[in-house]
Design an enzyme around this catalytic site. Structure first.
Site: not given
Ligand code: KDG
Length: 315
Positions: A233, A259-260
């Protein structure tokens, strides 16, 4: 009017349909991704106005990203097409070598996105926006991208826009971890909202315990700190408030993007005036939800669907 400005590199992701080493993959599925693009879409799906600033190549994948973001309602008027570099791409290898985890394999050196520079940062959206968001990936891309982040932070401070940073340290993008610390810490100290996790916090401030991470960053002046704990969490603190939210148990197809999603939904909830506790609970739910499919953005919920999800888990 833009409420959230997201600054970074949008990429095309190729996700293997089969689990295991990529050398055996025969079918790859195309998705639009990139940490800051994921946040821009998460916020737009919640009905809040987001804009994405960055560069894509003047190529098919660049057109794919532009059309996708526009279709999601993200303002792309400051997304530049750069004929000097290709759109960055990366591959996702799922379930190997660690069964429930995915690995990202980048093909982005010299990409259009990495050529981001201060001249790409317009002053206009800062006059009305409430949040500027980027992750530790953007300043790792190049010296000029680093300068672009610094300028964006300066503009945000000048116009009273809250700076939101997700530490997102990707070691392969940095010359060294010391370099990451040297570049990221001065930016983090200007952030009002910070997302991080024990691994990144260990690198940045030598703390891996969630409560100590929160306290250390708050001592540095960060108002709201969210510590992402994956399957455990998340915890958050803002002012005298503290919150903790459990992840939900799901069948994990691909954990990338969780995470995004958490960051994007948390920011959207804050924009709509929700409490710290509710923002964190909603964000953590969506962080779990996006791991159930391949692709980072497909299951980001609309505001109505998030209400349904929230009522289901918190009746
Ligand atoms: O959190 C996911 C992202 O890490 C992925 O879509 C790719 O942006 C990215 C990265 O540079 O790692």
């Amino acid at each position: 009017m833009t409420e959230l400005i997201s600054l970074g590199e949008a990429l095309v992701q190729f996700n293997s349909l089969s689990r295991g080493p990529l050398r055996h993959a025969t079918l790859l599925e195309k998705h639009v991704a990139g940490a800051e693009a994921n946040v821009a879409v998460a916020v737009a799906r919640q009905g809040r106005a987001s804009a994405f600033i960055g560069r894509v190549g003047d190529d098919e994948f660049g057109r794919c990203i532009e059309a996708w973001l526009r279709g999601e309602g993200v303002d792309v008027r400051w997304l530049r097409r750069d004929p000097e570099g290709p759109t960055g791409i990366y591959f996702v290898q799922r379930g190997y070598p660690i069964p429930r985890k995915s690995t990202m394999i980048y093909y982005r050196r010299g990409s259009a996105g990495s050529r981001l520079s201060p001249e790409d940062i317009p002053e206009e959206p800062f006059k009305a926006a409430r949040i500027l968001h980027f992750t530790g990936i953007t300043p790792a891309l190049s010296e000029s991208a680093r300068e672009a982040c610094r300028l964006a932070v300066d503009l945000a401070v000048r116009y009273g826009v809250s700076v939101s940073i997700d530490t997102n340290i990707r070691p392969v993008l940095w010359r060294s971890l010391e370099d990451a610390v040297k570049v990221l810490m001065p930016l983090v100290e200007k952030a009002r909202i910070l997302f991080t996790d024990p691994t990144d916090a260990g690198i940045l401030i030598g703390e891996e315990d969630p409560d100590r991470i929160v306290e250390s960053f708050r001592t540095l002046g960060v108002e709201t700190v969210v510590v992402k704990l994956g399957e455990r969490g998340a915890v958050a603190a803002s002012g005298s408030e503290r919150a903790r939210a459990e992840a939900i148990s799901v069948d994990v197809e691909d954990p990338i993007g969780a995470g995004d999603a958490l960051a994007g939904i948390f920011l959207a909830c804050q924009l709509s005036g929700k409490s710290l506790y509710e923002s964190l609970r909603r964000a953590t739910l969506v962080g779990s939800l996006v791991t159930t499919v391949r692709g980072d953005q497909e299951t980001l919920p609309t505001a109505r669907d998030l209400d349904i999800l929230y009522r289901y888990y918190y009746p």
